[in-house]
Design an enzyme around this catalytic site. Structure first.
Site, short mmCIF file in Angstrom:
data_model
loop_
_atom_site.label_atom_id
_atom_site.label_comp_id
_atom_site.label_asym_id
_atom_site.label_seq_id
_atom_site.Cartn_x
_atom_site.Cartn_y
_atom_site.Cartn_z
CB SER A 143 -0.88 0.01 1.26
OG SER A 143 -1.51 1.26 1.44
CE1 TYR A 156 -3.94 -2.59 5.07
CE2 TYR A 156 -3.38 -0.36 4.36
CZ TYR A 156 -3.77 -1.66 4.06
OH TYR A 156 -3.99 -2.02 2.75
CE LYS A 160 -1.35 -4.22 3.18
NZ LYS A 160 -1.51 -5.49 2.42
#
Length: 252
Positions: A143, A156, A160
């Site tokens: 991401s 998150y 990533k």
């Protein structure tokens, strides 16, 4: 339809909908047989029908971070289609938002387990069963939140970023027989990302030089390229697919 992946089998995790399904659709269009995973068999069965039925696709339900599920999926891929050449680690979770300093550490552990450790475990499983001897390619779905800080979804993004590091390390370890790359999307219009744009799509899109959010097909085409011989001299790379938004300072 093309024949770029004729005779090859791809495993795509988290592919009953959204980006994962779009990746699977593109790989089938490019000649691959695909094995898709997800948590619900009914959704997977619907996705298999979308992909052209059992001649082209197989759905295996389970959790990405479950070792027995991983082993069974790879076994079924080889038994059904004869190989396990390509792996796309698409499964990812983002169950929380807010400041990192207030983050529930059990949630942090779960995010890293699913987004990072499971991706590594899938690579290990496929390598032991097929690619160590026969070669292949892996694409990890990271991401833009892993490329630069994304306040509010910090764990998150951190997971990533770790996935990008895993990508680079595996590329060094597994070459020349196996290439390992990653793709880093910005906001793509899926159920997973709804909270990032729902009710304000025009406002969010205005930050992007290309003036729109991503569509799942925008990621599917790049993943297909990275898995293919067209990317034969690429490994350990992360392709940012973001409509240009990171050029303007944003990650949405």
């Amino acid at each position: 339809m093309s024949t770029r992946f004729e005779g090859r089998t791809a495993i795509v995790t988290g592919a009953s909908r959204g980006i994962g399904l779009a990746i699977a659709e593109r790989l089938v269009a490019d000649g691959a047989r695909v094995v898709i995973t997800g948590r619900g068999q009914e959704a997977l069965d619907e996705a298999v029908a979308t992909l052209g039925g059992p001649a082209h696709a197989l759905g295996v339900a389970g959790k990405a971070d479950d070792a027995a599920h991983r082993a069974d999926t790879v076994r079924q891929a080889i038994a059904t289609f004869g190989s396990a050449d390509l792996l796309v680690n698409n499964t990812g979770i983002n169950p929380t938002s807010g400041p990192m300093i207030e983050l529930d550490l059990d949630v942090a552990r779960k995010v890293v387990e699913v987004n990072c450790i499971a991706a590594l475990a899938w690579a290990q499983e496929v390598h032991a069963a097929w690619t160590k001897e026969h070669g292949g390619a892996i694409v990890n779905v990271s991401s833009v939140a892993g490329v630069k800080p994304a306040p509010g979804i910090g764990i998150y993004g951190a997971s990533k970023a770790m996935l990008i590091s895993i990508t680079e390390l595996l590329a060094v370890e597994l070459g020349p027989g196996v290439r390992v790359n990653a793709v880093a999307p910005a906001v793509v219009k899926t159920k997973f990302a709804t909270a990032l744009y729902e009710g304000r799509e025009a406002e969010v899109s205005a930050q992007y030089p290309l003036k729109r959010l991503g569509e799942p097909d925008d990621i599917g085409s790049v993943v297909s390229f990275l898995l293919s011989g067209d990317a034969a001299w690429m490994t350990g790379q992360t392709l940012v697919v973001d409509g240009g938004v990171t050029l303007t300072g944003g990650v949405e």
